[in-house]
Structures are given as C-alpha cells and as structure tokens.
Motif scaffolding. Structure first.
Motif, PDB file in Angstrom:
ATOM      1  N   LEU A 127       0.832  -1.200   0.000  1.00  0.00           N
ATOM      2  CA  LEU A 127       0.000   0.000   0.000  1.00  0.00           C
ATOM      3  C   LEU A 127       0.866   1.250   0.000  1.00  0.00           C
ATOM      4  N   TYR A 138      -0.929  10.761   5.003  1.00  0.00           N
ATOM      5  CA  TYR A 138      -1.299   9.349   5.086  1.00  0.00           C
ATOM      6  C   TYR A 138      -0.728   8.736   6.369  1.00  0.00           C
ATOM      7  N   ASP A 176      -8.156   4.601  -0.082  1.00  0.00           N
ATOM      8  CA  ASP A 176      -6.942   4.618   0.747  1.00  0.00           C
ATOM      9  C   ASP A 176      -7.294   4.643   2.227  1.00  0.00           C
TER      10      ASP A 176
END
Length: 539
Positions: A235, A263, A301
C-alpha cells in the motif's frame, strides 16, 4: 452503524470492567475485535470518553499541513502553539464514532520524554488526565549501537508514569510506538531499502514493549508496526525517493522522508483510535465531512488504512524471547565409535544426540552446506571429503571444514521460537575448545534476513582446557587433510569436539513471524572448524 455511544448507555466504571464485544452487541453496534491480552492476561479496557493528553514532538503534532493544524479548534494545545496534528485527527475520529473525549496535546519539536518531564511536569502531572499517551523522540529508544539511548527512554518513561499516577492513580498510560523511515534508517546505520526499515522498526518495537512490560503501562499503540504493515501489503511505497509507485501512497513527508505525511498521520491516529477505544476503525466513515476527506485521502486509501489499524490492534503482543545460548555438555554418536570418556571417533560416525541444560535431544537435523570459502583441505577420519562443503554437510561427525572463513548452512524450512541451532567445532587437544564466529540468518538465496546476527565467543563452546580432552564431546584423530591436524605419521595428532547451541532469540529475534523467510545460517570465522551444523526442536 458507523459508531455508537456506549458511555451514554453504561457508566464509565461499568465500561472499564465489562467486555467491549458484549456491550457493543447489546447496544446494537458493529462487531468489534476482542480486547487484546497482554503477557499478564489482562485485557486492555476500552476507553471511550474522558480527558486524554498526548505528549511528544513533531511525530505527534505533525510536521506539515494539512495535518499540522488539523482540527485545532476542537483540541487544546497546552503550549498555545495552535497545533492540531495527530491528536486533532484522533479527536475527529472519536467524534465520528460517537465518543466524547476532551483532547489535549503537550508537544515540542525535536524534544525527548526527558525534556517533557523536566520542563512540562506541571501540565503532565495534573489529576485531570484520564489517559496519557507518551511518544519518545524517534531514535532515542534504538540500541546504543544505532545511536539511541534506550536507558534514557525507559528512565524518562518511568518518571512520567510516576508523575501521572501520583496525580491520578487510575489514569491509563499508553506508549506511542513511532516508525522507521528511509531517512532515519540510513542515518542510524541500517541497510537501505525495506530490510533496513524492518530492522529499525523491530528495534523500536522491542524497546517500546520492553518499557511497557517493565514499567506497567496500559498498552502500546503500534503505529510504527502499522507503517511497516502498509509497506508489506504494497500500500505504501518503501522508497519514495525514486518516485511513488502507481497505486501506492507515501507514508512519510516528501520534505524529509522522516516525518509523517498526511497518510502517515492519518494511520497514526487510526492506530491510536483502535488501541485507546478498542473500537473497530473499519467502521469509520470516509465520505464528506470525515477526517479522511478533510485531509484529502481517498475513500479507498482510508479504508485500507482503517484495515491496517484494525489488524495491528488485533495482533497479540509480541512474545519476549529469552536468550538460550548454551554450551553443549554431552553428545552420543553412532557408527565407528570407541566408547570412553570421551568417546573416540575412529571412522565414519554420525551425531546421534546432544545434551544442554535444556535436556537431551535426538531429533537432530543436519544442514546442507554451500559457499564455504575455506582454502584449507578438509580433514577426515576415514574417506576424505570431496570438498569443504561436503565436509560440513549433514550429521556426519568425522569430517571438518577447517577454518570455514564464510559458509552457508541451509535447512530448507522455517524456524520457530523452539528451534535450537548447534555447531560442533573441532580443536587440537593442545588448545582450549571453541572459536569465535559470527552467525547471521539468511534466506534460501543466502541473503541476510534483516540484521539478525550473533557473535559467538570461544567461551560459549563446551568447556575443555588446553591439554585436557576429558570434558570434550568426543575425540578424533584425522587421517588426512591439514598436516597440523593429522600429524606425521597421519592420524597421530588428536583433536577434540565441543559445541554450542543457540536460538532465534540469541540472534535478536523477538517474534519468529518476522523472519518467516529465513531458512539457513551464514557462519563466518577465521578459525572455526564446523564439523557439524544443525538444529533440533525443544518441546
């Protein structure tokens, strides 16, 4: 349901003693993971309301927008710096789930926990805090060989725990495990690439869980392990310096490859949310008005980050392995053996059993050797081995690859915490048994697995002084090979055998799952003569 307010249904004390899963079912909430068990068998209780304080540096308050000032109006920056950061994201996630937290942060860029204890005790030591989260400076917990100061970390964590509990004996204290990064791994001497990230993260994890167990913290929020899980699942790009691979995101700041990106900050908050509340982060919203949407993180995501946070929180705490480097004190052999004390190998012989303080074991497996770089001719009692690799293969105990230099010893199967490796070494009777050697875990391609290695000392082997063979595992008079070992006439110089056993824990492994790709050992030594290299399994 996206979330539910159990504190509205049950008093806080009841929540602290009842299983979250039962309450969630009774309240009609989405199923949540079972509470994690620590090594004392205690469940980590769910905390869904109260005053929570985050203590740390830029790994907590964030280093860049949009995380740095995110949701700052909804949290209290006790230093008045106008920061939201990961506590701000945490606050939004708990609000989305229907929980009622008063979130505060006491942060200072670049500072350690010791600095916070020295300079901010008046804030941290308030009785108002129901929960406190402590984040150490990112490299301080690392081993001293990697530029860290683990003693400083544990001492400061101990003092802060004492400070918080003195003001509120029932306060919950969490350690916030930070992450490895491409920039830090290189700076601290770890190898490049994913292997270096993994090795650094293992050192961080070990330090945080040691402090957790030694000092009696409530739990560890495994944020750094979450980072590595995102990398392992393809990822997150492990090497942002060469561009972000399609379909991946960057967990680290594009500015320095060390701090968290949006993130990484979001994943940090999600792991903290899961650990503190014990709620399932997979139920968190990702649409308009959510923290993910506010930060510009796509629903896909965000869903993956939620899943990673869930999986990390569902993991059992890593097992703390106890080093088991042990001398081998006894051995039996089959084949051409003359009984005595010690037994004398007179020809073809096979190692049949080994004895250490853990017991006597017969389930021995010999390694297949390759890549031995010794230039010496292997010695033999009986048939001369074809080459150095053949001399160190299997359980044949009459051969010796003299001065191995470097060689690979493959077993072809995964190892567990109950695996015990062993080396039998031959030494002339005129010297003490044992030779210094370095052992490294390797995969099937003979590449090092992480940074797992062990420095064996001559003193780790069976005790046998120079000129005394009575405590050796066996004696052998070689009939060919190196002249200094065979004598003139050949076979007149006697040698003796000794050995050492060791485990994954001795190589620095705290969780065998982290080395699932390891299938063998690399042994390096200028003097070691490894007659037999093998393994067995303890009950």
């Amino acid at each position: 349901m996206r979330g539910c307010r159990l504190d509205a249904l049950f008093p806080p004390r009841v929540l602290g003693f009842m299983a979250w899963g039962v309450l969630a079912t009774q309240a009609g909430c989405a199923p949540l993971p079972e509470p994690e068990q620590d090594d004392l068998g205690r469940a980590t209780a769910a905390i869904t309301s109260g005053n929570i304080l985050f203590v740390g540096n830029s790994f907590t308050h964030g280093n860049e927008e949009p995380a740095y000032s995110y949701n700052k109006a909804a949290v209290t920056d006790t230093n008045g710096s106008g920061q939201g950061g990961i506590p701000g994201i945490f606050k939004k996630l708990t609000t989305q789930a229907g929980f009622a937290f008063n979130v505060s942060l006491e942060t200072a860029s670049g500072q350690s926990l010791r600095w916070h204890h020295t300079n901010k005790a008046a804030i941290i030591g308030q009785a108002t805090w129901n929960a406190v989260v402590l984040q150490e400076q990112s490299t301080t917990p690392l081993p001293t060989a990697r530029g860290g100061s683990p003693t400083s970390f544990t001492d400061a964590a101990r003092d802060l725990r004492t400070l918080v509990r003195a003001a509120n004996p029932s306060a919950n204290l969490f350690l916030y495990e930070t992450w490895s990064s491409p920039a830090s791994a290189g700076t601290q001497g770890y190898p490049s690439g994913t292997a270096g990230l993994q090795a650094m993260q293992i050192d961080l994890r070990d330090a945080y869980f040691k402090a957790f167990r030694d000092l009696g913290f409530t739990g560890v929020a495994r944020v750094g392990d979450g980072f590595m899980r995102a990398v392992d699942q393809n990822l997150a790009d492990p090497n942002p310096a060469d561009g972000i691979s399609p379909g991946m995101f960057n967990l680290w700041s594009a500015q320095d490859s060390r701090h968290s990106s949006k993130y990484g900050s979001y994943l940090s908050a999600a792991v903290l949310f899961a650990k503190v509340t014990q709620a399932d982060p997979r139920t968190l919203a990702t649409g308009a008005g959510s923290a993910a949407a506010d930060l510009g993180i796509s629903a896909a995501d965000a869903a993956n980050l939620h899943r990673v946070a869930y999986e990390i929180n569902a993991l059992a705490d890593p097992v703390v392995s106890v080093p088991t480097r042990l001398r081998i004190t006894g051995a039996t052999f089959s084949g051409s053996v003359t009984a005595g004390t010690p037994a004398n190998l007179t020809g073809d012989a096979q190692l049949a059993s080994l004895t250490t303080s853990e017991g006597t074991f017969t389930n021995l497996v010999g390694a297949t050797a390759n890549g031995i770089t010794s230039t010496n001719t292997p010695s033999a009692r009986g048939m001369v081995p074809a080459n150095a690799n053949a001399a160190a293969t299997g359980l044949s105990a009459h051969d010796g690859a003299n001065n191995v230099n470097t060689g690979h010893f493959q077993f072809g199967s995964a190892f567990t915490a109950k695996t015990r490796f062993f080396i039998l070494d031959s030494t002339p009777t005129s010297t003490a048994l044992g030779d210094d050697a370095t052992v490294t875990l390797v995969n099937a391609s003979n590449q090092a697995v992480g940074m797992y290695s062990l420095a064996l000392l001559a003193s780790d082997f069976t005790v046998s002084a120079a000129g005394n063979a009575s405590t050796a595992l066996a004696t052998v008079s070689y009939t060919s090979g190196v002249a200094s070992l065979t004598g003139n006439p050949v076979g007149t110089v006697q040698s003796k055998l000794g050995g050492v056993s060791f485990s994954l824990a001795d190589l620095g492994v705290t969780d065998a799952a982290n080395v699932s790709g390891a299938t063998g050992l690399r042994i390096s030594s200028a003097t070691l003569d490894p007659n037999v290299v093998g393994l067995y399994t303890v009950p």
